[in-house]
Design a protein around this motif. Structure first.
Motif, PDB file in Angstrom:
ATOM      1  N   GLN A 125      34.947  42.809  36.517  1.00 13.64           N
ATOM      2  CA  GLN A 125      35.946  42.919  37.585  1.00 13.64           C
ATOM      3  C   GLN A 125      37.046  43.911  37.194  1.00 13.64           C
ATOM      4  O   GLN A 125      37.520  44.683  38.019  1.00 13.64           O
ATOM      5  CB  GLN A 125      36.556  41.558  37.907  1.00 13.64           C
ATOM      6  CG  GLN A 125      37.576  41.591  39.036  1.00 13.64           C
ATOM      7  CD  GLN A 125      36.977  42.089  40.346  1.00 13.64           C
ATOM      8  OE1 GLN A 125      35.985  41.565  40.816  1.00 13.64           O
ATOM      9  NE2 GLN A 125      37.569  43.130  40.927  1.00 13.64           N
ATOM     10  N   TYR A 145      36.704  46.540  35.232  1.00 13.42           N
ATOM     11  CA  TYR A 145      36.151  47.890  35.403  1.00 13.42           C
ATOM     12  C   TYR A 145      36.157  48.295  36.878  1.00 13.42           C
ATOM     13  O   TYR A 145      36.475  49.440  37.220  1.00 13.42           O
ATOM     14  CB  TYR A 145      34.731  47.979  34.848  1.00 13.42           C
ATOM     15  CG  TYR A 145      34.616  47.797  33.347  1.00 13.42           C
ATOM     16  CD1 TYR A 145      35.691  48.029  32.490  1.00 13.42           C
ATOM     17  CD2 TYR A 145      33.429  47.384  32.773  1.00 13.42           C
ATOM     18  CE1 TYR A 145      35.581  47.862  31.123  1.00 13.42           C
ATOM     19  CE2 TYR A 145      33.302  47.219  31.401  1.00 13.42           C
ATOM     20  CZ  TYR A 145      34.379  47.453  30.582  1.00 13.42           C
ATOM     21  OH  TYR A 145      34.257  47.286  29.233  1.00 13.42           O
ATOM     22  N   ASP A 146      35.817  47.360  37.752  1.00 16.38           N
ATOM     23  CA  ASP A 146      35.853  47.647  39.190  1.00 16.38           C
ATOM     24  C   ASP A 146      37.283  47.934  39.653  1.00 16.38           C
ATOM     25  O   ASP A 146      37.509  48.826  40.474  1.00 16.38           O
ATOM     26  CB  ASP A 146      35.270  46.483  39.993  1.00 16.38           C
ATOM     27  CG  ASP A 146      33.765  46.349  39.832  1.00 16.38           C
ATOM     28  OD1 ASP A 146      33.116  47.315  39.384  1.00 16.38           O
ATOM     29  OD2 ASP A 146      33.236  45.271  40.159  1.00 16.38           O
ATOM     30  N   ASP A 147      38.260  47.191  39.121  1.00 11.15           N
ATOM     31  CA  ASP A 147      39.668  47.427  39.471  1.00 11.15           C
ATOM     32  C   ASP A 147      40.131  48.797  38.978  1.00 11.15           C
ATOM     33  O   ASP A 147      40.883  49.490  39.663  1.00 11.15           O
ATOM     34  CB  ASP A 147      40.563  46.333  38.884  1.00 11.15           C
ATOM     35  CG  ASP A 147      40.344  44.971  39.537  1.00 11.15           C
ATOM     36  OD1 ASP A 147      39.700  44.915  40.614  1.00 11.15           O
ATOM     37  OD2 ASP A 147      40.798  43.967  38.958  1.00 11.15           O
ATOM     38  N   TYR A 178      38.772  51.330  41.380  1.00 11.56           N
ATOM     39  CA  TYR A 178      39.549  51.323  42.622  1.00 11.56           C
ATOM     40  C   TYR A 178      40.875  52.064  42.422  1.00 11.56           C
ATOM     41  O   TYR A 178      41.272  52.877  43.260  1.00 11.56           O
ATOM     42  CB  TYR A 178      39.797  49.885  43.080  1.00 11.56           C
ATOM     43  CG  TYR A 178      40.588  49.785  44.349  1.00 11.56           C
ATOM     44  CD1 TYR A 178      40.007  50.097  45.572  1.00 11.56           C
ATOM     45  CD2 TYR A 178      41.923  49.396  44.334  1.00 11.56           C
ATOM     46  CE1 TYR A 178      40.741  50.020  46.753  1.00 11.56           C
ATOM     47  CE2 TYR A 178      42.657  49.320  45.502  1.00 11.56           C
ATOM     48  CZ  TYR A 178      42.065  49.631  46.703  1.00 11.56           C
ATOM     49  OH  TYR A 178      42.795  49.560  47.857  1.00 11.56           O
ATOM     50  N   ARG A 204      27.777  50.021  37.076  1.00  9.15           N
ATOM     51  CA  ARG A 204      27.567  50.133  38.534  1.00  9.15           C
ATOM     52  C   ARG A 204      26.642  51.289  38.887  1.00  9.15           C
ATOM     53  O   ARG A 204      25.824  51.176  39.785  1.00  9.15           O
ATOM     54  CB  ARG A 204      28.908  50.316  39.245  1.00  9.15           C
ATOM     55  CG  ARG A 204      29.829  49.140  39.091  1.00  9.15           C
ATOM     56  CD  ARG A 204      29.285  47.939  39.816  1.00  9.15           C
ATOM     57  NE  ARG A 204      30.213  46.838  39.761  1.00  9.15           N
ATOM     58  CZ  ARG A 204      29.842  45.590  39.662  1.00  9.15           C
ATOM     59  NH1 ARG A 204      28.575  45.269  39.605  1.00  9.15           N
ATOM     60  NH2 ARG A 204      30.745  44.623  39.621  1.00  9.15           N
TER      61      ARG A 204
END
Length: 183
Positions: free
Chosen positions: A47, A49-51, A54, A68
């Motif tokens: 999460q 890494y996703d943030d 973003y 990803r």
């Protein structure tokens, strides 16, 4: 080109002006440990890494998050199917390694989460150094940056020590703004 392809319209002066003022999209490789993590920690790091990705998008930076990107690569999916989903099979591991190295080499910046033990993250950092790609290091929980990383000839443009993932994102936001001219 315009005579052969009438569907293309010559840009107007106004459009040319807008295009010239649009900032060039930068790229960042987001690296760090994942394979050795498990349970809730693994989910929290993914999460994070996703943030980061973003946040990069907000800063007009296209983030390459290996987890990803390689998970949807058709060639890797065929290899995984052929080798029973074994990511450590020599063929799949070689593909992942080459894919990540290519992404680092083509990046304008590497953002490295370097808290958990990971030999792969160390290799990513060293490859960024060899390719002379600027590096932002992120550490969680008061852990210090290694002298080998800080003292090499491709010193990090920022070292971020943070307590929570939310704190890390805030500090990374400030670092991307402050150091934008360095990458």
């Amino acid at each position: 080109l315009y005579k052969k392809h009438p569907e293309f319209v010559m840009p107007t002066n106004k459009l040319k002006e807008i295009i010239m003022k649009t900032p060039t999209l930068k790229t960042a490789y987001v690296g760090g440990p994942i394979a050795g993590l498990s349970g809730q920690r693994k989910l929290d790091v993914i999460q994070f890494y996703d943030d980061i990705a973003y946040l990069c998008a907000i800063h007009n930076i296209d983030a390459f998050v290996p987890l990803r990107k390689t998970n949807v690569d058709p060639h890797l999916l065929r290899l995984l199917k052929k080798y029973n989903n074994d990511r450590n099979h020599p063929r799949t591991a070689t593909f992942i390694s080459k894919s990540d190295k290519t992404a680092i080499r083509k990046s304008d910046l590497v953002i490295m989460f370097a808290t958990d033990i990971s030999s792969g993250a160390g290799i990513e950092q060293e490859y960024a150094r060899v390719c002379e790609v600027p590096l932002i290091l992120m550490y969680q929980g008061g852990k210090a940056a290694s002298s080998m990383v800080v003292g090499n000839n491709n010193r990090p443009i920022a070292i971020i020590n943070f307590s929570t993932f939310e704190d890390g994102i805030k500090k990374l936001d400030a670092a991307l703004t402050k150091h934008r001219h360095k990458f």
